[in-house]
Design a protein around this motif. Structure first.
Motif, PDB file in Angstrom:
ATOM      1  N   LEU A   9       0.770  -1.207  -0.046  1.00 46.22           N
ATOM      2  CA  LEU A   9       0.297   0.391  -0.225  1.00 46.22           C
ATOM      3  C   LEU A   9       0.585   1.404  -0.214  1.00 46.22           C
ATOM      4  O   LEU A   9       1.642   1.394   0.942  1.00 46.22           O
ATOM      5  CB  LEU A   9      -0.723  -0.027   1.462  1.00 46.22           C
ATOM      6  CG  LEU A   9      -1.552  -0.959   1.672  1.00 46.22           C
ATOM      7  CD1 LEU A   9      -2.518  -1.009   2.869  1.00 46.22           C
ATOM      8  CD2 LEU A   9      -2.468  -1.220   0.072  1.00 46.22           C
ATOM      9  N   GLY A  89      -8.031  -2.422   0.515  1.00 43.72           N
ATOM     10  CA  GLY A  89      -6.084  -2.203   1.233  1.00 43.72           C
ATOM     11  C   GLY A  89      -6.718  -0.301   1.048  1.00 43.72           C
ATOM     12  O   GLY A  89      -5.642   0.652   0.488  1.00 43.72           O
ATOM     13  N   LEU A  92      -6.643   3.157   5.618  1.00 39.10           N
ATOM     14  CA  LEU A  92      -5.427   2.559   6.792  1.00 39.10           C
ATOM     15  C   LEU A  92      -6.034   2.831   8.009  1.00 39.10           C
ATOM     16  O   LEU A  92      -5.634   3.633   8.170  1.00 39.10           O
ATOM     17  CB  LEU A  92      -4.250   2.494   6.508  1.00 39.10           C
ATOM     18  CG  LEU A  92      -3.526   1.437   7.576  1.00 39.10           C
ATOM     19  CD1 LEU A  92      -3.206   0.088   7.687  1.00 39.10           C
ATOM     20  CD2 LEU A  92      -1.681   2.322   6.593  1.00 39.10           C
ATOM     21  N   THR A 125      -4.960   5.036   1.357  1.00 40.97           N
ATOM     22  CA  THR A 125      -3.859   4.775   0.905  1.00 40.97           C
ATOM     23  C   THR A 125      -4.567   3.904  -0.384  1.00 40.97           C
ATOM     24  O   THR A 125      -5.505   3.892  -1.039  1.00 40.97           O
ATOM     25  CB  THR A 125      -3.589   3.443   1.187  1.00 40.97           C
ATOM     26  OG1 THR A 125      -4.475   2.058   1.826  1.00 40.97           O
ATOM     27  CG2 THR A 125      -3.315   3.965   2.800  1.00 40.97           C
ATOM     28  N   PRO A 127      -3.627   0.361  -3.463  1.00 42.98           N
ATOM     29  CA  PRO A 127      -2.507  -1.180  -3.514  1.00 42.98           C
ATOM     30  C   PRO A 127      -1.106  -0.752  -4.793  1.00 42.98           C
ATOM     31  O   PRO A 127      -2.655   0.322  -5.764  1.00 42.98           O
ATOM     32  CB  PRO A 127      -3.491  -2.086  -3.782  1.00 42.98           C
ATOM     33  CG  PRO A 127      -5.238  -1.725  -2.788  1.00 42.98           C
ATOM     34  CD  PRO A 127      -5.183   0.037  -2.918  1.00 42.98           C
TER      35      PRO A 127
END
Length: 415
Positions: A9, A89, A92, A125, A127
Motif C-alpha cells: 500500500l 486496501g 488504513l 491508501t 494498493p
C-alpha cells in the motif's frame, strides 16, 4: 525513501487518484449499481474530511455520524463500506474510536480521563496493483511509490552594511550566523518511519490495560464452581480459574475479566453460572457462532448483557444455580410436608382392644400350623419317574432293545 504505508500500500498522492482507484476496483463487475452508488457517496464523504497528510480529521467532521449523514446512508451501511475499503486496501485505520464508558481504565465511565469521545482516523491508501489498473506505466508507478527528496532551503546572502550604516548601529553588537540545525524540519507524514506502523500508539495517550498472556501454570488456588465470589480478591481468583479452563478468555487479563463479569457476580452468579452465561443464551440455547471473536471485550460484554433486562437492570432469566436451588427448596418442602403427614397419622393411630387380639392370634397360629403340615406331607411323597423322551421308542423298534441284544451276545459266547 519509499512511500509505502504497509505491505503493498502507498499513501494516496491526491484525492482524485484515490477516488479513481476506488471506482476502478475489480469488484465493480460483480456488484450492483446501487451498491456502487452508496460506496462512491461514502468514499467522497470520507475524502472531504482529510487533512494535509491524507488522514481523516475529527475537527473537520471526520466522525461516523457526520460522514454517514453527508453520504445519505445509514450508519450500518457506512460501517459496511468502511470495512470493505479497509479489506481492499483503500483505507488504513490509524486510531480506533472510543467513548469514556467503554475505554480501558475508566471503570465503565466512572473516571473521566479528559479525552472525551475519540473518533476513528483513517489514512487514504492505494494498493500498488490498483495503480497499474489505472493505466499507469512502470515509470509513473515508481514515481508515485518513491517520495520526492526534500529540497534544501536556499537563502539569499544578507547585504553587507556600509560604513555609514555601521556607524549608526548600536554598540556593542555582534552578528552571528543562524544555526539551521536548531530549527526543526517539518516533514510530511511517512508511515514507514513511524514506529510502530500505526500512529495510534504515538498519538494516543489513553491509559491501556497491559496485554494479557495465557496462563502457563495452574493457579495456586482453584475457586469452587458452586460458590459466589463476594470480595474483589475472590472474584479475581474465580477469573483466574476461568481463564485457565477457557482458552478463549485468555486474551484479556484476570482484572479486566473481573470488570466485565462484575454485574454477573453482583447478581449472585457462581463460577459455573459465569461459564454457562458466556456459552448459552437466556433461553438455554447455545450460541451458534463458535469461531474465535475478533473483539474479545465486546464479545464478552454482549453475551453478559443479554442476560440482563435493559429497562430494569435485573436478570432476564434465572441462573442455573438459582434453578437448582429453587428445585432443592421445593424438594425439601415436599419432604417436610410428607414428614408432617406421617407424624399426624402416627398421632392418630389407636391400638385394637385386647379381647379381639387373642382370637385373631389363635386363628393365625392355626393357619400357620396347617400350612406347615401340608408342606411336610408333600415333601414325603415320592417323586414320579421321568417320562421317556420322544423318539426313544422309535429307536428301540428299529435297532432293538439294548438289553436283549446284550443277552443274546453273552449266550452265544458261552455256547
Amino acid at each position: 525513501m519509499l512511500n509505502i504505508a504497509g505491505g503493498d500500500l502507498i499513501v494516496a498522492p491526491s484525492v482524485e487518484l484515490w477516488l479513481a482507484a476506488v471506482a476502478a476496483d475489480p469488484e465493480e463487475a460483480s456488484r450492483r449499481t446501487d451498491w456502487w452508488r452508496n460506496t462512491n457517496a461514502v468514499m467522497r464523504a470520507v475524502a472531504r474530511r482529510i487533512d494535509g497528510h491524507m488522514i481523516t480529521s475529527p475537527k473537520r467532521g471526520g466522525t461516523w455520524s457526520v460522514m454517514a449523514d453527508d453520504a445519505g446512508v445509514r450508519r450500518r451501511t457506512f460501517a459496511g463500506r468502511l470495512a470493505w475499503a479497509k479489506e481492499r486496501g483503500y483505507l488504513l485505520q490509524i486510531t480506533e474510536g472510543s467513548t469514556p464508558r467503554y475505554r480501558s481504565g475508566t471503570f465503565r465511565g466512572l473516571l473521566d480521563d479528559g479525552l472525551g469521545n475519540l473518533a476513528a482516523e483513517y489514512l487514504l491508501t492505494i494498493p500498488i496493483d490498483a495503480l497499474r489498473t489505472l493505466g499507469l506505466d512502470d515509470e509513473q508507478v515508481e514515481e508515485l511509490i518513491r517520495e520526492p527528496e526534500p529540497q534544501p532551503m536556499i537563502r539569499e546572502p544578507f547585504p553587507a552594511m556600509s560604513q555609514e550604516e555601521w556607524k549608526e548601529a548600536p554598540w556593542p553588537v555582534e552578528t552571528l550566523a543562524a544555526r539551521e540545525i536548531c530549527t526543526p524540519r517539518v516533514s510530511a507524514f511517512s508511515p514507514r518511519e513511524s514506529k510502530p506502523l500505526r500512529a495510534r500508539d504515538a498519538r494516543d495517550t489513553r491509559p491501556r490495560w497491559p496485554s494479557a498472556s495465557p496462563p502457563t501454570t495452574k493457579p495456586e488456588r482453584l475457586w469452587p464452581n458452586t460458590v459466589t465470589p463476594g470480595k474483589k480478591s475472590d472474584r479475581l481468583e474465580a477469573c483466574e480459574r476461568l481463564r485457565y479452563e477457557d482458552q478463549t478468555l485468555r486474551g484479556v487479563s484476570a482484572k479486566y475479566l473481573r470488570s466485565l463479569l462484575r454485574p454477573l457476580f453482583a447478581a449472585g452468579a457462581t463460577l459455573a453460572d459465569a461459564k454457562y452465561v458466556i456459552n448459552h443464551r437466556p433461553d438455554g440455547r447455545p450460541w451458534p457462532n463458535t469461531d474465535p471473536p475478533r473483539n474479545l471485550v465486546g464479545w464478552v460484554r454482549h453475551r453478559v448483557s443479554t442476560w440482563f433486562d435493559k429497562e430494569t437492570g435485573r436478570l432476564a432469566a434465572p441462573l442455573p444455580s438459582q434453578v437448582i436451588a429453587r428445585a432443592d427448596r421445593r424438594r425439601r418442602a415436599e419432604q417436610a410436608a410428607r414428614a408432617e403427614e406421617r407424624a399426624r397419622l402416627e398421632a392418630r393411630r389407636v391400638d385394637p382392644p385386647a379381647e379381639l387380639i387373642g382370637p385373631l392370634r389363635a386363628r393365625l397360629q392355626a393357619i400357620a400350623a396347617a400350612s406347615r403340615e401340608r408342606r411336610k406331607a408333600s415333601a414325603d411323597q415320592q417323586v414320579p419317574a421321568r417320562a421317556s423322551r420322544p423318539g426313544t421308542d422309535r429307536l428301540g423298534r428299529r435297532w432293538g432293545s439294548p438289553g436283549a441284544g446284550a443277552g443274546a451276545a453273552i449266550g452265544a459266547s458261552g455256547a
